[in-house]
Design a protein around this motif. Structure first.
Motif, mmCIF file in Angstrom:
data_model
loop_
_atom_site.group_PDB
_atom_site.id
_atom_site.type_symbol
_atom_site.label_atom_id
_atom_site.label_comp_id
_atom_site.label_asym_id
_atom_site.label_seq_id
_atom_site.Cartn_x
_atom_site.Cartn_y
_atom_site.Cartn_z
ATOM 1 N N ALA A 194 128.240 -17.365 -63.820
ATOM 2 C CA ALA A 194 127.576 -18.204 -64.826
ATOM 3 C C ALA A 194 126.901 -17.334 -65.871
ATOM 4 O O ALA A 194 126.884 -17.667 -67.059
ATOM 5 C CB ALA A 194 126.555 -19.125 -64.164
ATOM 6 N N ALA A 195 126.355 -16.188 -65.422
ATOM 7 C CA ALA A 195 125.629 -15.313 -66.346
ATOM 8 C C ALA A 195 126.581 -14.519 -67.237
ATOM 9 O O ALA A 195 126.139 -13.928 -68.217
ATOM 10 C CB ALA A 195 124.722 -14.359 -65.580
ATOM 11 N N ALA A 196 127.890 -14.509 -66.909
ATOM 12 C CA ALA A 196 128.840 -13.790 -67.757
ATOM 13 C C ALA A 196 128.873 -14.431 -69.141
ATOM 14 O O ALA A 196 128.772 -13.750 -70.166
ATOM 15 C CB ALA A 196 130.231 -13.798 -67.124
ATOM 16 N N GLY A 197 129.005 -15.772 -69.160
ATOM 17 C CA GLY A 197 128.991 -16.473 -70.430
ATOM 18 C C GLY A 197 127.645 -16.335 -71.114
ATOM 19 O O GLY A 197 127.574 -16.117 -72.328
ATOM 20 N N GLN A 198 126.587 -16.436 -70.310
ATOM 21 C CA GLN A 198 125.235 -16.321 -70.866
ATOM 22 C C GLN A 198 125.039 -14.946 -71.512
ATOM 23 O O GLN A 198 124.460 -14.854 -72.599
ATOM 24 C CB GLN A 198 124.217 -16.530 -69.737
ATOM 25 C CG GLN A 198 122.804 -16.713 -70.179
ATOM 26 C CD GLN A 198 122.569 -18.058 -70.803
ATOM 27 O OE1 GLN A 198 122.613 -18.208 -72.015
ATOM 28 N NE2 GLN A 198 122.344 -19.063 -69.984
ATOM 29 N N THR A 199 125.545 -13.881 -70.846
ATOM 30 C CA THR A 199 125.411 -12.534 -71.416
ATOM 31 C C THR A 199 126.061 -12.479 -72.792
ATOM 32 O O THR A 199 125.473 -11.977 -73.753
ATOM 33 C CB THR A 199 126.090 -11.492 -70.504
ATOM 34 O OG1 THR A 199 125.610 -11.668 -69.186
ATOM 35 C CG2 THR A 199 125.792 -10.090 -70.964
ATOM 36 N N LEU A 200 127.289 -13.013 -72.892
ATOM 37 C CA LEU A 200 128.001 -12.967 -74.166
ATOM 38 C C LEU A 200 127.218 -13.696 -75.248
ATOM 39 O O LEU A 200 127.048 -13.185 -76.358
ATOM 40 C CB LEU A 200 129.389 -13.599 -74.006
ATOM 41 C CG LEU A 200 130.376 -12.803 -73.153
ATOM 42 C CD1 LEU A 200 131.625 -13.616 -72.891
ATOM 43 C CD2 LEU A 200 130.723 -11.503 -73.851
ATOM 44 N N VAL A 201 126.727 -14.902 -74.902
ATOM 45 C CA VAL A 201 126.025 -15.698 -75.907
ATOM 46 C C VAL A 201 124.729 -15.006 -76.324
ATOM 47 O O VAL A 201 124.383 -14.957 -77.506
ATOM 48 C CB VAL A 201 125.740 -17.106 -75.346
ATOM 49 C CG1 VAL A 201 124.822 -17.863 -76.266
ATOM 50 C CG2 VAL A 201 127.032 -17.868 -75.182
#
Lengths: 321, 313
Positions: free
Chosen positions: B52-59
């Motif tokens: 879940a944090a992969a997308g959050q990191t990108l954003v």
């Protein structure tokens, strides 16, 4: 001659710039209020007006708390938990020997202290406000749960009747708070909060103690939030460790509806108050029209996005012409 | 001395060292903590947060934030059992359509942020509110049990003794790291996060990249939702709620600046493990929910002091 008149001219220009874009908001708020009066003429009586302003009052307070921080370039996600903690402390301290005054002092002091500690962490340890308040919200929720594991506690009846009875005391209190804010803005510290949000380096070089302004902003925001909790406790007649949860999102939404920007220095408190009034009216209308709670969620999401998007689209459309 | 300095200047490495230290001390002092099965279980839990944090990191690298991660996880976990067609014995069609829905939600977030100019924090919060309402209509508040074979395989199987959730996380990590550090589009994301105006003037399309990023965030949240569903075998309203805060905390603990432009997914990986370990340690201490909440908040704050500080400006 010109040296005398130019400050006035400058002041007028700055005031106009600050009010830019608020005209549309005033129109929308007025339109919604008219709709409300048409739908429920009962609001025009003293009792109806009192009830309406009582629903609005805590949202107005937390919106001020949020806007204060956003103007300073910060943000807080701990509004909801702090409202709950304020309510819990009010409901647990008013039985003691110090009675209601003791309870009010305890709530106010807690709000100020928690706000100041968060502010000190953000300002001096250079941690981002959004994360500190996120972590802080866990701690505050924990304290509220320890003080009062389940809804209960005690609020004297006369206090509930005074604050949330059939008289517009809440509205008068709001007017007093707004006047106090106006006076506070005239002090160096009040202006410093704005200045530090708009341009921290410039403010620092002009002699504003940026760190102190930030801590003061967080402390005041905590005070307003905890007092909103006290009012909620008086309204419901008891304390509840999770009652404040919806206020976090609503405070941000109301401030943004009122034109307060996330980057600091952009926006006005009167705009934020109008934003909270708009949100409060919309929630009330949906409730009284008998929308199921589900539809209220859907409508609230759509309205918030729409209210933020439409002015932006109009702006870019005007620029293109 | 020099080695210590290097570690403190490199947040991802610092967070890795922290995890190693915590695991070492906890294994020596707590019975059963250092057992292979327990550590494997921790990694399995960390995989959900990490994905879940992969997308959050990108954003966040691009200077945005996605507050709809929890809601998207819930939506995927509830919709997947409902939309998996019965004629498909592998269950892959259900997974593909659930991921498509999650990506679509992220795409809408991106469209709101890019074209309607709604600040991302408001856009994604409003989306989360909207989805919450939609879910109650769809699921009616009851839990749904999953029978999709592919999802159950993902959540329960252990090829070579390694949970497939962890394997999935490894794959996601590789893809995201390559995307950020080895591909032109990653450089564009970082450029937008560091200075949107300069990026735009250099020919980077802001709306296009915003759309891609939020769609990716929706996709990864959907993936995490499928993994959670497989591990729980049940989807219910609120299943994704804990992952919103933890996904943001994992990113910041990994040394990525919440203001964008600086950071790496390599920090988020140990950040996620650190969060899960913290929660596990708090559960070991037998305390009331109030005290547990206080300990969690304090520990996150303490960890942030070590690795999440913004540079002085």
């Amino acid at each position: 001659m010109s040296s005398v008149s130019s400050p006035t001219w400058l002041y007028g220009a700055i005031q106009r710039r600050r009010n830019r874009g608020l005209g549309g908001l005033y129109l929308v708020v007025a339109a919604f209020l008219v709709l409300y009066v048409v739908l429920f003429p009962g609001i025009l009586s003293v009792g109806g007006f009192s009830k309406f302003t009582q629903n609005w009052f805590p949202l107005a307070l937390v919106t001020m708390a949020q806007a204060l921080l956003m103007l300073n370039g910060g943000i807080t996600l701990a509004i909801g938990p702090l409202v709950s903690l304020g309510a819990v402390i009010a409901a647990t301290t008013m039985e003691s020997v110090f009675g209601v005054p003791g309870g009010i002092v305890a709530v106010a002091f807690t709000g100020l202290a928690i706000g100041a500690v968060i502010g000190a962490i953000v300002a001096h340890l250079r941690l981002p406000a959004i994360i500190v308040t996120l972590a802080g919200s866990f701690i505050i929720t924990g304290v509220a749960l320890i003080l009062l594991p389940r809804p209960g506690g005690f609020i004297p009846d006369w206090l509930s009747n005074t604050l949330a009875g059939h008289t517009p005391v809440a509205f008068l209190l709001l007017v007093v708070v707004l006047l106090l804010w106006k006076a506070f803005l005239a002090t160096p510290l009040g202006l410093g909060i704005y200045a530090a949000g708009d341009n921290p380096v410039g403010a620092f070089r002009s002699g504003v103690r940026v760190e102190r302004a930030k801590i003061a902003a967080f402390a005041l925001s905590g005070l307003l939030t905890a007092l909103a909790g006290l009012f909620v406790a008086a309204q419901t007649g008891s304390g509840d460790p999770v009652i404040g949860a919806p206020f976090t999102l609503n405070s941000i939404a109301a401030a943004v509806l009122g034109g307060v920007g996330f980057l600091g220095g952009k926006g006005t408190m009167r705009g934020a108050i109008c934003g909270s009034l708009l949100l409060s009216v919309m929630i009330n209308v949906m409730f009284f029209l008998g929308f199921p709670p589900v539809a209220q969620y859907l409508a609230q999401g759509l309205i918030i996005v729409g209210a933020v998007a439409v002015p932006e689209l109009l702006k870019s459309w005007r620029a293109r012409r | 001395m020099n080695a210590v300095k290097t570690i403190f200047r490199n947040p991802p490495l610092l967070t890795f060292v922290l995890v190693a230290l915590v695991w070492l001390v906890a294994s020596l002092t707590l019975r059963g903590f250092g057992a292979y099965g327990h550590l494997r279980y921790l990694l399995e839990l960390a995989a959900v947060i990490g994905i879940a944090a992969a997308g959050q990191t990108l954003v966040i690298l691009m200077g945005g934030i996605d507050l709809s991660v929890g809601a998207v996880i819930t939506v995927t976990a509830i919709l997947l059992p409902l939309i998996s067609p019965a004629w498909d014995p592998t269950g892959l069609v259900g997974i593909a359509s659930a991921l498509a829905i999650a990506t679509g939600i992220g795409f809408l977030n991106g469209a709101g942020a890019a074209y309607l100019r709604v600040p991302p924090i408001i856009m994604t919060l409003a989306m989360a509110t909207f989805l919450q309402g939609l879910l109650v209509i769809v699921a009616g508040g009851s839990a749904v049990t999953v029978s999709n074979p592919a999802v159950i395989l993902l959540g329960q199987s252990r090829p070579l003794g390694i949970p497939s959730g962890v394997l999935l996380w490894l794959a996601v990590s590789a893809v995201v790291l390559v995307l950020i550090h080895r591909m032109p589009i990653g450089a564009r994301f970082l450029a937008i996060g560091a200075n949107p105006l300069a990026a735009r003037l250099s020919g980077v399309s802001l709306p296009r990249n915003t759309l891609i990023l939020y769609a990716l965030s929706g996709f990864f949240a959907g993936l995490a939702g499928i993994l959670v569903l497989g591990m729980n075998r049940q989807g219910y309203v609120g299943i994704g709620d804990p992952y919103l805060l933890t996904s943001i905390a994992a990113v910041v603990l990994g040394g990525t600046s919440i203001l964008g432009g600086r950071g790496t997914y390599a920090g988020t990986i140990p950040g996620a493990i650190l969060l899960v370990t913290t929660t596990a340690l708090i559960t070991v201490v037998n305390a009331s929910p109030g005290w547990r909440s206080i300990m969690f908040g304090t520990l996150i704050l303490a960890l942030l002091l070590i690795s999440g500080r913004e540079a002085r400006r």
